[in-house]
Motif scaffolding. Structure first.
Motif: not given
Length: 496
Positions: A80-86, A333-346
């Protein structure tokens, strides 16, 4: 024992310090809150109605926004919560400095003084391969050495294996060489054998040319393809180094002579409440004495970077900090990845919801001191005080980067637990008492007592300082006892 904590008066969530069941009632300053669902330790509980689109506030700052209406007593987390970061941001220098009042008393520690004036907290013999192809040979040389000398009269012998040194181009090749060169000159090593193969990109001749000043009596080189029996010759080189090292004795200096790396991994909902703030107190203490601490893991600064930027000593340092942050975002960005794909599952299982949530907790390790300098990956410390170091959040890579920057110890907080260790003593600090009791062979110090025993940060920091003094003076950390002493180098490019 406290059962929940409200970190800041502005917060609209509290943190559970034990597991809660649905329909339990919490008394928050006279207000009765009925829990609408089961909520685990380290996770967040809404103490106000949070409308869809409104910010979830923890540490007095937004950690994301509500994806739906969240009722009082609800579990607040990734559903129910999502990052504000861009992605990329622009920043302005708005300095804000705070002086933490500390009860200062200098402490003496016993270290090894090196010929160039550096000090080491260990007197170890290292084999540093220039290329991963000779990792096995290095181990055979170590075994032959131990078979001949028997019981060691030094702190340890360690083979610093890695996978690189060949089939690398450009920045990757340079990074490998620099990290290995910094390692060779680390003052925790009383003697080093640099072991090459002979045909690798990371040629020993070029390695020596760009190594800079080093003690030729304590750093030796061997190219395996150029000799008939590299095991025998390598063993004899180690014995020569060892016979010099046996005469090294500890001498007394101020604790401010020691450089401390600050890191976390396997964080949980208590990381920003117990262990990380405790390290912040410790960092401020060391810096107030004239010492040095180093904060790294750039992706875990995203969302809290402005708090570090406003502590930069001047605009030049601020610009270096901005470059460090945006440069790492551009790498994603250069590697086509989401900057905010964090935190980890743990992290998420432990109660951390967004990267802002994680970063606001992580950066507390740096305390309140001014940021004196910002280092690129592979750079070595130049100024005393709080330094920021560019490196990823990967535990092994970050620890190696801290050691290569000339940190004598790495102080590593964890809520989930991690057994690894770097090639310098890696002190594991649990954020919760349950982890400490479960993993005594991994964890060195329990900061969870801040919650379970209602200890103040001043009280537990004093105990932590006493423990760190014992480690500097020779007491082995768990990673040393387990012989978990590893090296990992940052790689971003092509492998041939």
């Amino acid at each position: 024992m406290k059962e929940f904590i409200k970190i800041n008066e502005c917060d609209n969530v509290i943190i559970a310090l034990r597991d809660y069941k649905k329909d339990e009632v919490i008394d928050l300053e006279g207000e009765k809150i009925t829990l609408l669902e089961d909520i685990n330790r380290g996770h967040k509980i809404a103490i106000k109605n949070i409308n869809k689109g409104e910010n979830v506030v923890k540490y007095g700052l937004p950690i994301g926004y509500a994806l739906e209406d969240i009722k009082v007593g609800s579990w607040v987390h990734t559903h129910n919560t999502k990052t504000n970061l861009k992605d990329l941001n622009t920043y302005s220098y708005t300095p804000k400095f705070t002086d933490r009042k500390l009860d200062l008393k200098d402490i003496k520690v016993n270290v090894y003084k090196r010929k160039n004036g550096d000090v080491g907290v260990r007197n170890e013999l290292w084999i540093v391969p220039t290329v991963g192809c000779v990792n096995g040979i290095a181990q055979r040389i170590k075994d032959a050495f131990l078979a001949e000398v028997g019981e060691l009269e030094i702190d340890n012998i360690n083979v610093l294996t890695h996978n690189y040194g060949c089939s690398q181009l450009g920045e990757d090749h340079i990074n490998t060489r620099i990290i290995l060169q910094n390692t060779v000159k680390h003052p925790n090593a009383g003697g080093v054998l640099v072991l090459g193969l002979g045909c690798e990109n990371n040629q020993v001749a070029d390695f020596k040319k760009t190594l800079g000043e080093y003690d030729g009596e304590r750093v030796k080189f061997l190219i395996s393809q150029e000799v008939d029996d590299e095991i025998e010759i390598g063993k004899n080189i180690l014995i020569e180094l060892y016979n010099q090292m046996k005469n090294d004795k500890r001498e007394e200096v101020s604790i401010s002579e020691i450089n401390f790396g600050l890191e976390c991994g396997g964080s949980d909902g208590l990381s920003g409440i117990t262990a990380n703030p405790m390290l912040g107190y410790f960092s401020d203490y060391i810096i107030a004495l004239g010492g040095t601490t180093v904060l790294t893991e750039v992706p875990e600064m995203f969302g809290a970077e402005t708090l570090l930027m406003e502590r930069c000593k001047d605009e030049k340092t601020f610009e270096k900090c901005v470059h460090m942050i945006n440069n790492f975002k551009e790498y994603f960005i250069k590697n086509g990845q989401e900057i905010y794909e964090n935190p980890s599952p743990g992290n998420k299982k432990g109660g951390i919801t967004t990267l802002e949530d994680k970063s606001l907790g992580c950066t507390q390790k740096s305390g309140t001191s001014k940021v004196i300098d910002v280092l690129k990956y592979g750079e070595v410390l130049k100024e005393k005080g709080l330094n920021l170091l560019s490196a990823p959040g990967n535990d092994l890579v970050a620890t190696t980067a801290l050691a290569a920057a000339k940190c004598h110890l790495v102080l590593f907080t964890t809520g989930r637990g991690n057994p690894y260790g770097g090639y310098v003593p890696t002190v594991k600090i649990s954020t919760n008492t349950q982890l400490y009791e479960k993993k005594r062979k991994w964890i060195d110090f329990n900061a969870g007592r801040i919650v379970t025993e209602n200890m103040s940060f001043e009280e537990i920091t004093k105990e932590f300082i006493d423990y760190i003094v014992s480690v500097i003076n020779g007491e082995k950390t768990n990673n040393e006892k387990n012989r978990f002493q590893e090296i990992a180098i940052f790689k971003s490019g092509v492998t041939l």
